[in-house]
Design a protein around this motif. Structure first.
Motif, short mmCIF file in Angstrom:
data_model
loop_
_atom_site.label_atom_id
_atom_site.label_comp_id
_atom_site.label_asym_id
_atom_site.label_seq_id
_atom_site.Cartn_x
_atom_site.Cartn_y
_atom_site.Cartn_z
N PHE A 67 0.90 -1.16 -0.07
CA PHE A 67 0.10 -0.08 -0.02
C PHE A 67 0.77 1.26 0.09
CE2 PHE A 67 -3.87 -1.86 2.17
CZ PHE A 67 -4.06 -2.97 1.33
N THR A 68 0.26 2.33 -0.39
CA THR A 68 1.02 3.53 -0.47
C THR A 68 0.01 4.74 -0.58
OG1 THR A 68 2.71 2.77 -2.17
CG2 THR A 68 2.44 5.29 -1.84
N ILE A 69 0.21 5.41 0.51
CA ILE A 69 -0.56 6.67 0.84
C ILE A 69 -0.03 7.89 0.55
CG2 ILE A 69 0.62 7.09 3.31
CD1 ILE A 69 -2.04 8.01 4.28
N SER A 70 -0.79 8.69 -0.14
CA SER A 70 -0.08 10.02 -0.55
C SER A 70 -1.46 11.25 -0.45
CB SER A 70 0.02 10.07 -2.23
OG SER A 70 -0.98 9.43 -2.88
N ARG A 71 -0.95 12.38 -0.69
CA ARG A 71 -1.76 13.50 -0.62
C ARG A 71 -1.42 14.55 -1.56
NH1 ARG A 71 -1.62 15.29 5.43
NH2 ARG A 71 -3.13 17.05 4.52
N ASP A 72 -2.44 15.26 -1.96
CA ASP A 72 -2.39 16.29 -2.94
C ASP A 72 -2.93 17.56 -2.28
OD1 ASP A 72 -2.48 18.34 -4.71
OD2 ASP A 72 -2.78 17.06 -6.37
N ASN A 73 -2.33 18.32 -1.41
CA ASN A 73 -2.88 19.64 -0.80
C ASN A 73 -3.36 20.61 -1.66
OD1 ASN A 73 -2.18 18.38 1.69
ND2 ASN A 73 -0.17 19.22 1.99
N THR A 74 -3.25 20.67 -2.64
CA THR A 74 -3.56 21.68 -3.73
C THR A 74 -5.16 21.26 -4.19
OG1 THR A 74 -2.77 20.47 -5.69
CG2 THR A 74 -1.35 22.17 -4.76
N LYS A 75 -5.56 19.81 -3.98
CA LYS A 75 -6.50 19.41 -4.33
C LYS A 75 -7.47 19.05 -3.12
CE LYS A 75 -5.35 17.82 -8.98
NZ LYS A 75 -5.21 16.50 -9.68
N ASN A 76 -6.84 19.00 -2.01
CA ASN A 76 -7.39 18.80 -0.55
C ASN A 76 -7.89 17.26 -0.69
OD1 ASN A 76 -7.08 21.11 0.40
ND2 ASN A 76 -9.44 21.46 0.56
N MET A 77 -6.93 16.42 -1.21
CA MET A 77 -7.18 14.80 -1.42
C MET A 77 -6.11 14.06 -0.75
SD MET A 77 -9.89 14.41 -3.22
CE MET A 77 -9.85 12.93 -3.98
N VAL A 78 -6.41 12.95 -0.23
CA VAL A 78 -5.42 11.99 0.05
C VAL A 78 -5.98 10.48 -0.24
CG1 VAL A 78 -7.00 11.46 2.13
CG2 VAL A 78 -4.37 10.86 2.12
N TYR A 79 -4.85 9.90 -0.82
CA TYR A 79 -5.17 8.60 -1.67
C TYR A 79 -4.50 7.41 -0.87
CZ TYR A 79 -5.78 12.17 -5.17
OH TYR A 79 -6.22 13.32 -5.85
N LEU A 80 -4.93 6.45 -0.99
CA LEU A 80 -4.36 4.98 -0.65
C LEU A 80 -4.55 3.86 -1.91
CD1 LEU A 80 -3.25 3.62 1.66
CD2 LEU A 80 -5.54 2.32 2.09
N GLN A 81 -3.05 3.93 -2.43
CA GLN A 81 -2.96 2.95 -3.63
C GLN A 81 -2.67 1.49 -3.05
OE1 GLN A 81 -3.21 3.23 -6.94
NE2 GLN A 81 -3.20 1.07 -6.95
N MET A 82 -3.56 0.55 -3.42
CA MET A 82 -3.53 -0.72 -2.60
C MET A 82 -3.19 -1.60 -4.00
SD MET A 82 -6.67 -0.55 0.07
CE MET A 82 -7.91 -0.56 -1.13
N ASN A 83 -1.94 -2.45 -3.69
CA ASN A 83 -1.72 -3.43 -4.74
C ASN A 83 -1.49 -4.82 -3.93
OD1 ASN A 83 -1.66 -1.31 -6.54
ND2 ASN A 83 0.69 -0.94 -6.18
N SER A 84 -1.64 -5.88 -4.91
CA SER A 84 -1.35 -7.14 -4.34
C SER A 84 -2.44 -7.39 -3.49
CB SER A 84 0.26 -7.20 -3.78
OG SER A 84 1.07 -7.13 -4.89
N LEU A 85 -3.70 -7.10 -3.34
CA LEU A 85 -4.71 -7.38 -2.40
C LEU A 85 -4.94 -8.79 -2.10
CD1 LEU A 85 -6.79 -4.64 -3.65
CD2 LEU A 85 -5.97 -4.42 -1.28
N LYS A 86 -5.16 -8.81 -0.72
CA LYS A 86 -5.31 -10.37 -0.14
C LYS A 86 -6.81 -10.22 0.35
CE LYS A 86 -0.59 -10.45 1.37
NZ LYS A 86 0.42 -10.61 2.43
#
Length: 122
Positions: A67-86
């Motif tokens: 998993f990778t967490i990221s954010r874009d403060n210019t868009k007021n967004m936070v993301y969670l990229q989830m790979n290899s899900l179980k």
């Protein structure tokens, strides 16, 4: 801060999903953000957190490297990229906001979104 999580769904094991969390209200960049999850019969657990600047992050051992967490403060967004899900990743995922640079504990988070369901089939 009002939070709206989205992006959940049904995916096969090994697949990927990207969760999004839209924030509105107070200055988004002043808050640490986190993703938590809760599956039936279990307590809500932290998945990942990210500092207000995006420069620091933390992952639960169970998702580290997937998993990778990221954010874009210019868009007021936070993301969670989830790979290899179980299948054990199946849960309702919540985004949350906490005052301060970064927050690691459930009790530090003041604002919560409504949750988005992720189901991983085997």
């Amino acid at each position: 801060v009002q939070l709206q999580a989205s992006g959940g769904g049904l995916v096969q094991a090994g697949g990927s999903l990207r969760l999004s969390c839209a924030a509105s209200g107070r200055t988004f960049s002043g808050y640490a953000m986190g993703w938590f999850r809760q599956s039936p019969g279990k307590e809500r657990e932290i998945v990942a957190t990210i500092s207000w600047s995006g420069g620091r992050s933390y992952y639960a051992d169970s998702v580290k490297g997937r998993f990778t967490i990221s954010r874009d403060n210019t868009k007021n967004m936070v993301y969670l990229q989830m790979n290899s899900l179980k299948p054990e990743d199946t849960a309702v995922y919540y985004c949350a906001a906490a005052r301060g640079e970064i927050a690691y504990y459930f009790q530090d988070y003041e604002y919560w979104g409504q949750g988005t369901l992720v189901t991983v089939s085997s």
